[in-house]
Write a protein that holds these residues in place. Sequence first.
Motif, PDB file in Angstrom:
ATOM      1  N   ARG A  10      -4.482  -0.717  11.210  1.00  0.00           N
ATOM      2  CA  ARG A  10      -3.432  -1.559  11.738  1.00  0.00           C
ATOM      3  C   ARG A  10      -3.546  -2.969  11.188  1.00  0.00           C
ATOM      4  O   ARG A  10      -4.643  -3.483  10.997  1.00  0.00           O
ATOM      5  N   MET A  11      -2.390  -3.559  10.941  1.00  0.00           N
ATOM      6  CA  MET A  11      -2.333  -4.974  10.626  1.00  0.00           C
ATOM      7  C   MET A  11      -1.502  -5.658  11.690  1.00  0.00           C
ATOM      8  O   MET A  11      -0.476  -5.122  12.115  1.00  0.00           O
TER       9      MET A  11
ATOM     10  N   VAL B 178       3.432  -9.049  15.756  1.00  0.00           N
ATOM     11  CA  VAL B 178       4.064  -7.852  15.191  1.00  0.00           C
ATOM     12  C   VAL B 178       2.962  -6.970  14.623  1.00  0.00           C
ATOM     13  O   VAL B 178       2.148  -7.432  13.826  1.00  0.00           O
ATOM     14  N   ARG B 179       3.000  -5.706  15.027  1.00  0.00           N
ATOM     15  CA  ARG B 179       1.984  -4.772  14.530  1.00  0.00           C
ATOM     16  C   ARG B 179       2.600  -3.831  13.506  1.00  0.00           C
ATOM     17  O   ARG B 179       3.736  -3.381  13.660  1.00  0.00           O
ATOM     18  N   SER B 180       1.826  -3.505  12.502  1.00  0.00           N
ATOM     19  CA  SER B 180       2.311  -2.553  11.510  1.00  0.00           C
ATOM     20  C   SER B 180       1.113  -1.816  10.944  1.00  0.00           C
ATOM     21  O   SER B 180      -0.027  -2.111  11.288  1.00  0.00           O
ATOM     22  N   ARG B 181       1.414  -0.868  10.078  1.00  0.00           N
ATOM     23  CA  ARG B 181       0.326  -0.082   9.510  1.00  0.00           C
ATOM     24  C   ARG B 181      -0.251  -0.750   8.277  1.00  0.00           C
ATOM     25  O   ARG B 181       0.445  -1.427   7.531  1.00  0.00           O
ATOM     26  N   SER B 182      -1.532  -0.476   8.100  1.00  0.00           N
ATOM     27  CA  SER B 182      -2.185  -0.847   6.851  1.00  0.00           C
ATOM     28  C   SER B 182      -3.262   0.168   6.589  1.00  0.00           C
ATOM     29  O   SER B 182      -4.104   0.413   7.458  1.00  0.00           O
TER      30      SER B 182
ATOM     31  N   ASP C  49      -8.403   0.205   8.297  1.00  0.00           N
ATOM     32  CA  ASP C  49      -7.807  -0.617   7.247  1.00  0.00           C
ATOM     33  C   ASP C  49      -8.590  -0.505   5.958  1.00  0.00           C
ATOM     34  O   ASP C  49      -9.785  -0.197   5.953  1.00  0.00           O
TER      35      ASP C  49
ATOM     36  N   GLU D  62       0.845  -1.198   0.000  1.00  0.00           N
ATOM     37  CA  GLU D  62       0.000   0.000   0.000  1.00  0.00           C
ATOM     38  C   GLU D  62       0.879   1.245   0.000  1.00  0.00           C
ATOM     39  O   GLU D  62       1.879   1.304   0.717  1.00  0.00           O
TER      40      GLU D  62
END
Lengths: 543, 229
Positions: free
Chosen positions: B115-116, B107-111, A513, A452
Amino acid sequence: MHKIWLILLLLISNLAHANEPGIYFWDNQEHFVAGENCTVIPEEQNPFRVAHNEAGVSLLGEEGNTLSTLPHNSLVKLTEQDGLKPENSLNIEVVGLNSESSVSESARTQRGDVGFISALNLRPMDDYTFVLTKDAIDVEIGSGLLSTRATVWQLVSDTSYYRLKCRNMSSTRHYLLFRILVADNKHTPRAYVGVSLHETEILEHIATLNLDRSQYIFRNLMQNRPLIEALRNSRVEVENEVQDTFNDPDADALGSMTETFSDPEKELLDTRLMICTQQRNGTVNIREENLTDIKFRANLGEVVTVFQDFEEENSRTREIGGRTYTFIRVSFIEREESDQTEGWVAQSFVKRGSDCLAYNRYHRGNIVTEDNDPDRITSITDSDCCEFPLNNRPTHPYTSGMRRFEANRSGGRRKHAACDLYRFINEPAVAIASGTVISNLYYFYQGTYAVEIEHPGGYIARYGEITGRRATGIRPGLEVTKGQRVGFIGRVNSGCCRPMLHFELYAGTMEGDLTDSSESIFQRREDLLDPTNFLLRWQEMKF
Amino acid sequence: MDKRLKLGIGLIFLSIIALVALKLLSQETQKSPSIIKDDKNITRTSSINKKKKSDGKDDSVKPKQKLPKEKSFHQIIKKFSQVKLRQMKTKKFTSLLEELKLVPQMVRSRSGKGRMTVIRTENNLPGTRYIHAQFFGENNKEFIQHLSLEYKKGDNAFEEVSSMVKENYPIIASSEYRNQKFVQWDLDEDYHIWIKELNREDMQNDPFNAYDLKNDVGNIRVTIEMKIH
């Protein structure tokens, strides 16, 4: 043809002999390694070629489609690949790009790309010389004696090619011998360097001098001068897992750095696992299965994946230098070196990028300014925006059938949230405009992936159904330019469908999201846009 | 006695004996398993006889012993399937992994602008590996988008996995899509499950799982994912 072994003569490199060319071999991680007790052996084979066509050379996919265009007189190496191949073509991998090129950024092949080139467009390397440009790796040959930029490289090919063999190099590799010249002295090589097929990063940024210009240089060379051995600079093997081979002026500052990233900040960072050292130029030992022999060394920031063993032997311990290390087996997924892609490493040197201070300190990535992004725009709705996300027209219309936006899915219970742009596998997908990468690659659908990017005006594009191969410079937080590669077209593993780019577009006006499991007919966030008209306009502008 | 009479009586006597002998012989043939060449029949017959003596039930076909990897996979898939996909949250999923002693790693990350969360495991059960789950959203809006794991290759690995999947998940049989080394079924409107025997192309460039491209060909991947395409 019979082979005659040449035996090297001299030794010693000290100040008195500072002008004698030293002998080195190139390692992508350790750069110039001084050769010890070297011999030179005539060699018939040379896997390097120059791609020759003034209009640019097409790099082809297995179906003969053009993946990208290689600048005239770029450097490639022959490889072996299974599967289909276009007629009269050879498998290659791109080594170095000729800087003198009129090929557009988005269509240009990049180092590491693999594909096929017509045999008619491949020339032997012998008749060319290569100048390392200002973008080349800036390292020194021989303890500060010579910087690599602007050096001239010529493959030694008198009556044959030559293979360099030194005591301290891998016995399984062949290193072809190059002369290194500098502009102020074209009579005497400053150094001889062995370059292996497996490690060619030094040749990434080149300006290729063609035959006429090369001949001028050749006339000035004493071609029959015997090769001279250098160095008895023995490298002492120290049983430390981390080798800090260079003094890092920031070391003290780094050592006192105690900051940690808060969770929200971490989410913006690269969360992939990687080699993490404290020093910028520190290297870590990667060991054989016996945990004794060192296979190769790895640098800060090299991305890894960790093996899990079906029999649960995921780690081993060994004492080294009075300290007990737990070792894990890792795979290096982004290395050029096909013979150095896996090994055992001390677990303490594998961290997520978001947890590695040194990595985040030294690897800022691309900074896009008005100077290097002349097409900077404020919104994708600008009249001069944007770039169609493929370098070729789709093979099928994306305005009809199952490919169009709003096409039925799951028997009509859901609507297609994208346009599917059909092309061929491994063709690049490119950024429609400048922007910032939001996510790493993640599993998307049937063995394909997505990434993305947030573009000007806050618009977000999801580039889906791409392969797992990461495009250069694509990681969270980094900026991209219009036309920059963001991934490569993939193919779902059910075999149902043609390779495609699944392109989604959002206005960026909402939080959360992109995928939304609510009752929305698209199962997407509510600022989802129909990308069709945008794509049609960009396609018309581009083709 | 007249000689002819004696002879006649003797013949009759012999005939009777012969008849009796024949009859006895045929009965023995029916009774004796040793005459049957097929050992399985022998075993089965013996089992039947024994069993009939005990509880009268027929357990002549013994259940196939599960291999360690089958046991592992079954254990995992059974636990996962106890929670409806729509109700699967990171917290619940993590606790399932903890019950299996797999040491989950999150593990967290942006989406997008959300958040993903990716959850994998430090440990794995024998014959299985690379449990990987992707969740989008946060808190009560969280949902699972992808869940996969791998099963060690073997002669009947694909069939073993298919069988265990069907045993534990409510696949919609009519939705089956199959080709060589791949099968997929819908689970509901939003999710499907697919099973694939991995080839080199599948494993190349995987950014999460480490592969030996020569030796890992043939491993089986099972994936539950949202119909996101």
